[in-house]
Design a protein around this motif. Structure first.
Motif, PDB file in Angstrom:
ATOM      1  N   PHE A  97       0.828  -1.207   0.000  1.00 25.31           N
ATOM      2  CA  PHE A  97       0.000   0.000   0.000  1.00 25.31           C
ATOM      3  C   PHE A  97       0.863   1.258   0.000  1.00 25.31           C
ATOM      4  CE2 PHE A  97      -2.768  -3.395   1.546  1.00 25.31           C
ATOM      5  CZ  PHE A  97      -3.779  -3.287   0.599  1.00 25.31           C
ATOM      6  N   LEU A 108       1.706   1.677  -3.757  1.00 21.73           N
ATOM      7  CA  LEU A 108       0.577   2.184  -4.551  1.00 21.73           C
ATOM      8  C   LEU A 108       0.272   3.643  -4.256  1.00 21.73           C
ATOM      9  CD1 LEU A 108      -2.261  -0.494  -4.694  1.00 21.73           C
ATOM     10  CD2 LEU A 108      -0.654   0.178  -6.480  1.00 21.73           C
ATOM     11  N   SER A 109       0.527   4.061  -3.014  1.00 20.48           N
ATOM     12  CA  SER A 109       0.184   5.431  -2.636  1.00 20.48           C
ATOM     13  C   SER A 109       1.272   6.422  -3.038  1.00 20.48           C
ATOM     14  CB  SER A 109      -0.062   5.512  -1.124  1.00 20.48           C
ATOM     15  OG  SER A 109       1.134   5.239  -0.422  1.00 20.48           O
ATOM     16  N   GLU A 136      -6.526  10.171  -7.734  1.00 19.92           N
ATOM     17  CA  GLU A 136      -7.805   9.429  -7.856  1.00 19.92           C
ATOM     18  C   GLU A 136      -7.557   8.003  -8.327  1.00 19.92           C
ATOM     19  OE1 GLU A 136      -7.496  12.346  -9.955  1.00 19.92           O
ATOM     20  OE2 GLU A 136      -7.935  13.435  -8.105  1.00 19.92           O
ATOM     21  N   ARG A 179      -4.636   6.312  -8.013  1.00 14.51           N
ATOM     22  CA  ARG A 179      -3.914   5.587  -6.963  1.00 14.51           C
ATOM     23  C   ARG A 179      -4.862   5.115  -5.858  1.00 14.51           C
ATOM     24  NH1 ARG A 179       0.313   9.547  -4.896  1.00 14.51           N
ATOM     25  NH2 ARG A 179      -0.618  11.044  -6.337  1.00 14.51           N
ATOM     26  N   ILE A 180      -5.771   5.999  -5.446  1.00 19.11           N
ATOM     27  CA  ILE A 180      -6.667   5.617  -4.343  1.00 19.11           C
ATOM     28  C   ILE A 180      -7.631   4.520  -4.802  1.00 19.11           C
ATOM     29  CG2 ILE A 180      -8.608   7.280  -4.568  1.00 19.11           C
ATOM     30  CD1 ILE A 180      -6.718   6.569  -1.307  1.00 19.11           C
ATOM     31  N   VAL A 194      -5.648   1.338  -4.573  1.00 19.61           N
ATOM     32  CA  VAL A 194      -5.537   0.910  -3.168  1.00 19.61           C
ATOM     33  C   VAL A 194      -6.801   0.156  -2.761  1.00 19.61           C
ATOM     34  CG1 VAL A 194      -5.529   1.739  -0.766  1.00 19.61           C
ATOM     35  CG2 VAL A 194      -3.908   2.691  -2.416  1.00 19.61           C
ATOM     36  N   GLN A 195      -7.947   0.741  -3.105  1.00 21.24           N
ATOM     37  CA  GLN A 195      -9.201   0.111  -2.691  1.00 21.24           C
ATOM     38  C   GLN A 195      -9.402  -1.255  -3.356  1.00 21.24           C
ATOM     39  OE1 GLN A 195     -13.165   2.159  -2.420  1.00 21.24           O
ATOM     40  NE2 GLN A 195     -12.795   0.884  -0.631  1.00 21.24           N
ATOM     41  N   ARG A 196      -9.168  -1.321  -4.675  1.00 23.17           N
ATOM     42  CA  ARG A 196      -9.347  -2.596  -5.372  1.00 23.17           C
ATOM     43  C   ARG A 196      -8.404  -3.664  -4.829  1.00 23.17           C
ATOM     44  NH1 ARG A 196     -12.375  -2.823 -10.312  1.00 23.17           N
ATOM     45  NH2 ARG A 196     -13.668  -0.952 -10.298  1.00 23.17           N
ATOM     46  N   LEU A 197      -7.148  -3.268  -4.586  1.00 22.45           N
ATOM     47  CA  LEU A 197      -6.186  -4.256  -4.072  1.00 22.45           C
ATOM     48  C   LEU A 197      -6.586  -4.714  -2.671  1.00 22.45           C
ATOM     49  CD1 LEU A 197      -3.656  -5.945  -4.433  1.00 22.45           C
ATOM     50  CD2 LEU A 197      -2.290  -4.012  -3.658  1.00 22.45           C
ATOM     51  N   ALA A 198      -7.038  -3.762  -1.839  1.00 24.17           N
ATOM     52  CA  ALA A 198      -7.457  -4.122  -0.474  1.00 24.17           C
ATOM     53  C   ALA A 198      -8.638  -5.104  -0.524  1.00 24.17           C
ATOM     54  CB  ALA A 198      -7.817  -2.875   0.326  1.00 24.17           C
ATOM     55  N   ARG A 199      -9.570  -4.845  -1.404  1.00 22.49           N
ATOM     56  CA  ARG A 199     -10.743  -5.741  -1.488  1.00 22.49           C
ATOM     57  C   ARG A 199     -10.346  -7.100  -2.069  1.00 22.49           C
ATOM     58  NH1 ARG A 199     -15.673  -1.795  -1.492  1.00 22.49           N
ATOM     59  NH2 ARG A 199     -14.933  -0.727   0.379  1.00 22.49           N
ATOM     60  N   ALA A 251      -7.491  -8.523  -1.701  1.00 21.94           N
ATOM     61  CA  ALA A 251      -6.579  -9.231  -0.794  1.00 21.94           C
ATOM     62  C   ALA A 251      -7.212  -9.564   0.553  1.00 21.94           C
ATOM     63  CB  ALA A 251      -5.323  -8.381  -0.557  1.00 21.94           C
ATOM     64  N   GLY A 252      -8.281  -8.879   0.930  1.00 24.58           N
ATOM     65  CA  GLY A 252      -8.813  -8.963   2.290  1.00 24.58           C
ATOM     66  C   GLY A 252      -9.810 -10.078   2.538  1.00 24.58           C
TER      67      GLY A 252
END
Lengths: 305, 305
Positions: free
Chosen positions: B133, B136-137, B146, B148-149, B152-157, B159-160
């Motif tokens: 993260f 990516l940031s 916009e 990058r954020i 971040v959200q797509r990768l977090a979802r 991976a989580g």
């Protein structure tokens, strides 16, 4: 030193805890969010166990009150606070693992790997860390993309190899290779300090504070991080299982290097007082608006008694 | 089905692996970055062991080539690719832990908890996930905030709890409570599929592709995720230690539910062919520009022999 105005402070601390607890409960609902496929029940339960089991929510409180100091949107601050609490709680879940500190109890409750199992504790921690970045990146933060991406970066640096996780690694190394005082201070600044610093810095950033104010609050966070650790070390010297809910005296038993072990209890208490004074001085420009954060600094130090 | 143009494909795969390897090496340099205090040596070494030990770098390749298909900046794509590889490698480090799959070898080398110790493996995984993260940031991505954020959200979802980690939890649960075919498919789509899907989706997003193209590449990623898992399951039925570098037949030995165990090897091979055909069909609108990704789909399926 003025004592904490304990009733007003306790009320605000409890209010922030309630609010962030409610948001965390919502973030850990059964319902999958966009782009999620499903939320496996047992993993979700383990995450909830790790994050919804109470605690003072000191870091969220610091985010919320620092943001309020600069007139930030309370909803934005709560999202930053929830993200930070996810990181803090994941670190506790992993820290309690048998391969790490091997703790069976936290806040008087079984730790995640005891209540569930080790694999679930590893994965619950992983998922909580991931969730933190999900929360910060979400539009529900009601912050511009530039601010959100800045928060993602700061949190990642505070939590990663150069921050909290790096501090945990130094702490592990200290068990076999005792550090000198500077090494011990660095370890503590990373392990405990980095997230407390982010709390104050992140609150200011979320509120759109200017560069100088962000730097001032970053320094404030750094100092209360030092005070927090010092109070913890002093507490460890004096308290017992009943008051802490964890095996007290454990660090001392291991002969762990702390400010107290290097300089003695009396010097440590004097140093703690000077840290609180420095923290309060940083808040002077804000007049009575800074009072609640000054109370927070005193509250953190008061834990040493 | 046309066979892969293996020389051109192998060259592009190797080039992407070299480039992302170089960026990962740079990201894991000794030098602390801004807001980092220090990078503890042993933790850094454990992270490097987990991420720089080779591997085909299939996910980075997919990011890079999908971004190229839409004319994206190659440097931006490489950053997204490196972030994704950090997530993939952290998941392997944690998956290999004694409390999880308990593997001593990966790609013929000792796993991180064997080469170092369990605590270092837990922390190295945590730090790699966090680094993803951070990467990516970073402005070094050369992408608007916009974008990058969003990444971040797509990768977090992906991976989580609703993606990869959730899939790992379902996989653990499957060991004691055998899933039906739908449950097995869901587990695989999350555990293996979510990151492969992100690779293609993320490459398109990083290149500023339109919504329809992002959705098309997301579907392409989903299908090659299914093909990847199916090829893996078929491989597991037939291969041995020498070719895989891990204990083969292990899944079958555990009586693990896979598409092959539910439907037999012949049906699985037919299904794999149909997945490759579907993946290639999705690339038709791009003409010969889509050829390299079609080769990738065939390459993934060819692993089953």
């Amino acid at each position: 030193m003025t004592r904490t105005d304990s009733s007003a402070f306790a009320e605000r601390l409890a209010r922030a805890a309630d609010q962030v607890g409610a948001l965390l409960t919502q973030l850990l609902s059964d319902e999958p969010r966009q782009h999620e496929q499903t939320r496996p029940t047992r993993l979700l339960a383990a995450m909830r166990h790790g994050v919804l089991g109470g605690g003072k929510r000191l870091r969220p409180f610091l985010v919320v009150e620092t943001a309020a100091l600069f007139g930030g949107n309370p909803q934005s601050a709560l999202h930053v606070a929830a993200a930070l609490e996810c990181v803090h709680c994941y670190s506790l879940v992993h820290d309690d693992l048998p391969a790490m500190d091997d703790d069976d109890l936290r806040r008087g409750q079984p730790t995640v790997h005891i209540a569930f199992d080790e694999a679930s504790a590893v994965l619950a921690g992983d998922a909580l860390l991931t969730l933190a970045f999900d929360v910060l990146s979400d539009e529900a933060c009601m912050l511009p993309a530039e601010v959100r991406i800045g928060l993602v970066q700061r949190l990642a640096r505070a939590a990663g190899i150069g921050g909290m996780v790096g501090g945990q690694a130094l702490d592990l190394a200290a068990a076999t290779d005792a550090p000198d005082e500077a090494g011990m201070m660095l370890m503590q600044a990373m392990k405990t300090g980095a997230l407390l610093r982010f709390a104050c810095e992140g609150g200011a950033l979320a509120a759109g504070a200017g560069e100088k104010d962000v730097a001032r609050m970053s320094r404030f966070g750094e100092i209360i991080g030092l005070a927090f650790q010092l109070a913890d070390d002093l507490l460890d010297v004096t308290s017992d299982l009943a008051t802490l809910g964890k095996a007290a005296g454990k660090d001392a038993g291991r002969g762990k290097a702390t400010y107290v072990s290097f300089n003695g209890e009396a010097a440590a208490r004097r140093h703690l007082d000077s840290l609180v004074a420095e923290a309060c001085a940083l808040l002077e420009p804000f007049g009575k608006d800074g009072r609640i954060l000054a109370d927070a600094a005193r509250y953190i130090a008061d834990r040493s008694h």
